[in-house]
Design an enzyme around this catalytic site. Structure first.
Site, PDB file in Angstrom:
ATOM      1  N   THR A 236      10.877  17.304  -9.999  1.00 54.09           N
ATOM      2  CA  THR A 236      10.449  16.429  -8.760  1.00 54.09           C
ATOM      3  C   THR A 236      10.613  14.798  -9.159  1.00 54.09           C
ATOM      4  O   THR A 236       9.445  14.654  -9.840  1.00 54.09           O
ATOM      5  CB  THR A 236       9.454  16.850  -8.268  1.00 54.09           C
ATOM      6  OG1 THR A 236       9.580  18.355  -7.617  1.00 54.09           O
ATOM      7  CG2 THR A 236       8.909  16.063  -6.713  1.00 54.09           C
TER       8      THR A 236
ATOM      9  N   PHE B 296       1.270  28.312   6.246  1.00 54.25           N
ATOM     10  CA  PHE B 296       0.749  27.159   6.012  1.00 54.25           C
ATOM     11  C   PHE B 296      -0.485  26.769   6.876  1.00 54.25           C
ATOM     12  O   PHE B 296      -0.581  25.653   7.155  1.00 54.25           O
ATOM     13  CB  PHE B 296       1.586  25.957   5.718  1.00 54.25           C
ATOM     14  CG  PHE B 296       2.315  26.424   4.209  1.00 54.25           C
ATOM     15  CD1 PHE B 296       1.689  25.904   3.093  1.00 54.25           C
ATOM     16  CD2 PHE B 296       3.507  26.729   3.981  1.00 54.25           C
ATOM     17  CE1 PHE B 296       2.508  26.187   1.860  1.00 54.25           C
ATOM     18  CE2 PHE B 296       4.149  27.293   3.120  1.00 54.25           C
ATOM     19  CZ  PHE B 296       3.546  26.720   1.750  1.00 54.25           C
TER      20      PHE B 296
ATOM     21  N   GLY C 138      -9.090  26.873   3.798  1.00 59.58           N
ATOM     22  CA  GLY C 138      -9.537  27.458   2.675  1.00 59.58           C
ATOM     23  C   GLY C 138     -10.197  25.781   1.919  1.00 59.58           C
ATOM     24  O   GLY C 138     -10.896  25.127   2.477  1.00 59.58           O
TER      25      GLY C 138
ATOM     26  N   CYS D 210       2.499  20.964  -7.712  1.00 60.84           N
ATOM     27  CA  CYS D 210       3.443  20.229  -6.671  1.00 60.84           C
ATOM     28  C   CYS D 210       2.662  19.432  -5.865  1.00 60.84           C
ATOM     29  O   CYS D 210       2.810  18.250  -5.609  1.00 60.84           O
ATOM     30  CB  CYS D 210       4.207  21.259  -6.047  1.00 60.84           C
ATOM     31  SG  CYS D 210       5.350  22.019  -7.458  1.00 60.84           S
TER      32      CYS D 210
ATOM     33  N   ARG E  17      -3.726  23.957 -12.613  1.00 61.01           N
ATOM     34  CA  ARG E  17      -3.615  22.822 -12.226  1.00 61.01           C
ATOM     35  C   ARG E  17      -4.082  22.460 -10.916  1.00 61.01           C
ATOM     36  O   ARG E  17      -3.718  22.951  -9.812  1.00 61.01           O
ATOM     37  CB  ARG E  17      -2.164  22.160 -12.404  1.00 61.01           C
ATOM     38  CG  ARG E  17      -1.778  22.194 -14.018  1.00 61.01           C
ATOM     39  CD  ARG E  17      -0.535  21.997 -14.058  1.00 61.01           C
ATOM     40  NE  ARG E  17       0.581  23.060 -13.816  1.00 61.01           N
ATOM     41  CZ  ARG E  17       2.009  23.091 -13.918  1.00 61.01           C
ATOM     42  NH1 ARG E  17       2.472  21.908 -14.359  1.00 61.01           N
ATOM     43  NH2 ARG E  17       2.710  24.073 -13.454  1.00 61.01           N
TER      44      ARG E  17
END
Length: 437
Positions: free
Chosen positions: A121, A251, A255, A262, A330
């Site tokens: 990316t 989506f 939460g 990403c 991550r």
């Protein structure tokens, strides 16, 4: 086809393995000699469902090989994929030193026509910078640069690669377009499109897609927080929204914020690109701000219940990875929660099916890592649920109550039905729903 994949991180290893699965001859290159030797011995260095099966099969059949020798991989390949890390800098800009460094190396190695593909990316304009690096020592007739962004979801990445919704290819070269079409045709036999466009548009497509998905998650988190204030139920709201075909169901689950490799860095990078062009991308700034706050939602709830001083309290955490079916930590919300709990004086007991070894490297003996979810509950004053692993969805509530010092759950993933928690005798505080118990 003969393929080299430079970089054996998450994207590179999935890419190389899946290309080998369709009959291509793939050499994966990495500078980490110990990691390469592990992979040669059949050890998959990341956890991703089904990857180990494909890895073993293609390695056994000789289609998937590993080396530290970039030149030998270049000599083998007609297509070279650059799957290298692009970590964010302090200002959010993607660091391109690894990609541009390899491109400069390739400029002195390529001796036949080769398609060089940016799989990482990368910001808009990177393709031109890679082209310039390659052209330092190469005749431009010997190569084409292509942008081919990945759209892999960790936890289902193998399926995403083998059966993609779409394949995006950025190139202005008819010759490179034909090479890439041949490569990807086996993956789109069901009719999903290969979409060709210019390189800059392909680079932008990746950032736009991830930033939009991050925005959807963030919007629902804001709705959930507002539901808690108004007495509405975010589950009902989500279903009402998601049934609108203009919106869709995916989506929209609230939460404790998005994490992973990403969304955080891609949103930052797109915001930085906007800044470079003097464009004030206000939505992205709001998304980043809200997500930063949302990461601490469970810690906020625990401190609101017990007070800011948690000395003497034992908090159990279920889930450490940023999402289920991966060992990737991550930007995982659980890590921010652990930091806050430890700073407040709490004892933390944790369990995750796959990610504990990675978290141990960060915290050592500051956190007690347990063999299963019930062991993590021993003597706990409360439970915080951080990751929606399937094993957490239907636990024995009786065993939970026996193990815990108090039947208190703070659920960052809304795993349980409110009425069921009342019946089970728990105090239960989730995201965007009424507290019960």
């Amino acid at each position: 086809m003969k393929i080299a994949v430079v970089g054996t991180g998450y994207v590179g290893l999935v890419t190389g393995t899946c290309f080998a699965e369709t009959g291509n001859e793939v050499i994966c290159v990495d500078i980490d000699a110990k990691k390469v030797e592990r992979m040669r011995q059949g050890d998959v260095p990341i956890y991703e469902p089904d990857l180990d099966v494909l890895f073993a099969r293609n390695q056994k059949q000789g289609r998937l090989k590993f080396t530290t020798d970039l030149q030998s991989a270049v000599d083998h390949a007609e297509i070279i994929f650059l799957a290298l890390p692009t970590p964010p800098g302090d200002d959010g800009q993607a660091d391109l030193k690894y990609i541009l460094g390899v491109a400069k190396d390739l400029s002195g190695m390529i001796s036949k026509y080769t398609v060089v593909v940016d799989k990482s990316t990368v910001p808009v304009g990177t393709g031109e910078r890679v082209h310039a690096a390659l052209a330092e020592k190469l005749d431009t007739d010997l190569f084409d640069v292509v942008s081919n962004p990945e759209f892999l979801r960790e936890g289902v990445a193998v399926d995403d690669f083998l059966k993609p919704d779409r394949v995006v290819i950025g190139t202005e070269s008819e010759k490179a377009e034909e090479v890439m079409r041949r490569l990807y045709e086996p993956f789109v036999r069901s009719g999903n499109p290969i979409i060709f466009m210019d390189i800059r548009s392909a680079e932008m497509t990746k950032y736009a897609a991830n930033s939009y998905l991050a925005t959807r998650i963030t919007f629902m988190n804001e709705i959930a927080n507002l539901c808690e204030q108004t007495g509405a139920d975010v589950d009902a709201v989500r279903k009402g929204m998601g049934s609108d075909t203009r919106i869709g169901k995916r989506f929209l689950f609230p939460g404790v914020g998005y994490g992973g490799s990403c969304f955080p860095k891609d949103v930052q990078a797109l915001a930085h690109t906007a800044g470079q062009y003097d464009y004030n991308f206000k939505i992205l700034d709001a998304v980043m701000d809200v997500n930063t706050r949302q990461r601490f939602r469970i810690a906020d709830k625990i401190e609101a219940y017990f007070g800011d001083d948690l000395k003497g309290k034992t908090v159990s955490l279920w889930g450490l990875a940023f999402k289920p079916n991966t060992d990737d930590i991550r930007e995982a919300p659980a890590l921010y929660t652990i930091d806050r709990l430890l700073a407040a004086g709490a004892n933390v007991r944790a369990f995750d099916p796959e990610a504990m070894d990675n978290v141990k490297e960060l915290y050592g003996d500051k956190v007690t890592f347990c063999g299963d979810q019930y062991e993590a509950l021993q003597g706990a004053d409360c439970l915080g649920i951080m990751t929606e692993w399937s094993v957490f969805r239907t636990p024995s509530f009786d065993r939970m109550k026996e193990a815990m010092a108090a039947p208190i759950i703070f659920d960052g993933r809304n795993l349980y039905d409110l009425r069921r928690m009342v019946e089970a005798g728990f105090y239960y505080d989730s995201i965007g729903r009424s507290k019960v118990g």
